[in-house]
Every structure is written in C-alpha cells, then in structure tokens.
Design a protein around this motif. Structure first.
Motif, mmCIF file in Angstrom:
data_model
loop_
_atom_site.group_PDB
_atom_site.id
_atom_site.type_symbol
_atom_site.label_atom_id
_atom_site.label_comp_id
_atom_site.label_asym_id
_atom_site.label_seq_id
_atom_site.Cartn_x
_atom_site.Cartn_y
_atom_site.Cartn_z
ATOM 1 N N GLU A 111 -64.245 38.654 -16.289
ATOM 2 C CA GLU A 111 -63.200 39.637 -16.587
ATOM 3 C C GLU A 111 -62.527 40.008 -15.277
ATOM 4 O O GLU A 111 -63.187 40.446 -14.336
ATOM 5 N N PHE A 112 -61.211 39.809 -15.232
ATOM 6 C CA PHE A 112 -60.437 40.165 -14.051
ATOM 7 C C PHE A 112 -60.015 41.629 -14.165
ATOM 8 O O PHE A 112 -60.051 42.206 -15.229
ATOM 9 N N GLY A 113 -59.600 42.220 -13.072
ATOM 10 C CA GLY A 113 -59.100 43.587 -13.117
ATOM 11 C C GLY A 113 -59.734 44.448 -12.051
ATOM 12 O O GLY A 113 -60.439 43.974 -11.162
ATOM 13 N N ALA A 114 -59.495 45.745 -12.161
ATOM 14 C CA ALA A 114 -59.995 46.688 -11.167
ATOM 15 C C ALA A 114 -61.518 46.786 -11.193
ATOM 16 O O ALA A 114 -62.142 47.115 -10.193
ATOM 17 N N HIS A 115 -62.124 46.500 -12.342
ATOM 18 C CA HIS A 115 -63.583 46.534 -12.495
ATOM 19 C C HIS A 115 -64.039 45.182 -13.039
ATOM 20 O O HIS A 115 -64.394 45.068 -14.215
ATOM 21 N N PRO A 116 -64.030 44.150 -12.202
ATOM 22 C CA PRO A 116 -64.327 42.796 -12.681
ATOM 23 C C PRO A 116 -65.781 42.645 -13.119
ATOM 24 O O PRO A 116 -66.658 43.409 -12.691
ATOM 25 N N LYS A 117 -66.005 41.658 -13.977
ATOM 26 C CA LYS A 117 -67.353 41.346 -14.459
ATOM 27 C C LYS A 117 -67.510 39.841 -14.465
ATOM 28 O O LYS A 117 -66.536 39.094 -14.612
ATOM 29 N N ARG A 118 -68.771 39.423 -14.375
ATOM 30 C CA ARG A 118 -69.078 37.997 -14.484
ATOM 31 C C ARG A 118 -70.454 37.880 -15.130
ATOM 32 O O ARG A 118 -71.389 38.587 -14.754
ATOM 33 N N PRO A 156 -60.576 38.195 -8.182
ATOM 34 C CA PRO A 156 -59.356 38.934 -7.848
ATOM 35 C C PRO A 156 -58.947 39.911 -8.946
ATOM 36 O O PRO A 156 -59.272 39.720 -10.108
ATOM 37 N N ASP A 157 -58.243 40.941 -8.552
ATOM 38 C CA ASP A 157 -57.703 41.918 -9.492
ATOM 39 C C ASP A 157 -56.340 41.409 -9.944
ATOM 40 O O ASP A 157 -55.312 41.701 -9.335
ATOM 41 N N LEU A 158 -56.322 40.619 -11.001
ATOM 42 C CA LEU A 158 -55.081 40.044 -11.510
ATOM 43 C C LEU A 158 -54.471 40.971 -12.550
ATOM 44 O O LEU A 158 -55.182 41.553 -13.363
ATOM 45 N N THR A 159 -53.170 41.074 -12.535
ATOM 46 C CA THR A 159 -52.492 41.848 -13.563
ATOM 47 C C THR A 159 -52.510 41.037 -14.845
ATOM 48 O O THR A 159 -52.135 39.873 -14.864
ATOM 49 N N LYS A 160 -52.951 41.661 -15.914
ATOM 50 C CA LYS A 160 -53.058 40.949 -17.186
ATOM 51 C C LYS A 160 -51.685 40.741 -17.789
ATOM 52 O O LYS A 160 -50.910 41.657 -17.920
ATOM 53 N N ALA A 161 -51.437 39.502 -18.168
ATOM 54 C CA ALA A 161 -50.185 39.156 -18.844
ATOM 55 C C ALA A 161 -50.488 38.929 -20.327
ATOM 56 O O ALA A 161 -51.593 39.182 -20.789
ATOM 57 N N ALA A 162 -49.519 38.429 -21.043
ATOM 58 C CA ALA A 162 -49.686 38.193 -22.473
ATOM 59 C C ALA A 162 -50.664 37.056 -22.723
ATOM 60 O O ALA A 162 -50.850 36.177 -21.890
ATOM 61 N N ALA A 163 -51.290 37.086 -23.888
ATOM 62 C CA ALA A 163 -52.173 35.988 -24.305
ATOM 63 C C ALA A 163 -51.347 34.719 -24.458
ATOM 64 O O ALA A 163 -50.126 34.757 -24.658
#
Length: 197
Positions: A111-118, A156-163
């Motif tokens: 999961e990308f973003g400010a609080h990523p997970k793996r 990386p903290d990627l900005t989520k775009a459309a599916a």
C-alpha cells in the motif's frame, strides 16, 4: 503464531546474515513477525488491495507478475488461505504455468501513501476450474504457510490516481487493451477471448 520445526532461512541466507551481523535480527523477525494465520489487520489489508505481485519459479522459468482488480478481488477464505479469480490476460500463463509445476508461490501486497504497508504471503498454490464470475478463467487458491509484514520504509508516497479502466466490471466486461488490436497478434487471440473480433 505457532511454533515451527523448520526455519525460514537456508544456508545462503545464513551466510549473508553472518557476513553482515544480521543473524540475531533475522532470528528475532522470524520468531516475532512470522505468522501461520492471518491477523485481522492482514485480512483487511488483503481484501482492500487493488493489486499484488506474485513470484513463481519452475526450473529455469522464473516469473514475477502483477495482479490487479477492484478492491475485494482477493478474498481471504480461511485462517491461512486466500483466493482470487484469474482475469483475461495475454495467454502466456508464465506465473500460473510455473505454479502448476512447482506450486510454491510468494505474494507481495503493498500500500502506497503517507502510511505505507507491505505484507508477504508464501504458500502452496492450486488452480481450480469450475464456476467463476463472467470474464474469469479459473480460481487461484493459496494455502499460506508464511505470513509476515515487512518494513515499508522505502515505499514511496505516491498520489493515488484512478483505478485502471481495464479492471472488469460486475458483468465481467472490460475495456479492450490496445495490444489486442496489433495486426501481428489479433489473429492469435484465444477463441473465447472477450475482445476477439
């Protein structure tokens, strides 16, 4: 977490752990972060995922592939099992062909973003024919024997775009990818390909 009689490390892992003074940390991670069943947070993460990566190998054939879909396309079906319906693809079957011959697989959820997970899920894969949602070919099941969260610090903290517009809808329909229009491939599409002209 259950006790295990076998280590997740082989002598190659151990050689590098010892070379770089990592054995103590590796043992602590195995003891405290290796699970044999999904925790509630793992189920939530997996079932909200829009994609994951699957790694397979059989002899010299090694493959790492992307799988994507609408949230919920991967379903946790038991304490240590999950499944997904395989979508229309490019007909090479590199990952699933490997899994037919050597069923050990590795899945990586990110999961990308400010609080990523793996989360890593390793286990045994089975391919099931039978009723599947429209537009899907088979059901892929994985019985997990190693479930472990992994440090997300380099994600990386990627900005989520459309599916993706190619994710099948509830009827199984999806947009036609451009490569299926290529003159040199169009005639080779499987007879039941949803985009065959």
């Amino acid at each position: 977490m259950s006790e295990r009689s076998t280590s997740m490390y082989h002598d190659g892992h151990r050689e590098l752990q010892d070379k770089f003074d990592g054995r103590r940390m590796a043992d602590a991670l195995e003891k405290h972060r290796r699970f044999s069943t999904f925790r509630e947070r793992d189920v939530s993460f997996i079932e909200s995922a829009e994609f994951f990566f699957i790694a397979t190998a059989h002899g010299p054939s090694v493959d790492c592939s992307f799988r994507g879909g609408a949230p919920g396309f991967v379903r946790v079906t038991g304490p240590a099992s999950l499944e997904w319906s395989d979508y229309d693809g490019n007909s090479m079957y590199r990952s699933l062909g490997n899994a037919m011959k050597s069923p050990r697989v590795g899945l990586l959820f990110i999961e990308f973003g400010a609080h990523p997970k793996r989360l890593r899920v390793n286990g045994i894969c089975a391919l099931l024919d039978g009723p599947t949602p429209k537009g899907h070919k088979m059901t892929v099941q994985v019985s997990a024997d190693e479930i472990f969260p992994n440090c997300p610090r380099y994600i990386p903290d990627l900005t989520k775009a459309a599916a993706s517009s190619f994710v099948p809808d509830e009827t199984g329909s999806s947009a036609k990818p451009d490569w299926k229009n290529a003159e040199d491939l169009r005639g080779a599409l499987p007879a039941n390909d949803p985009h065959r002209e």
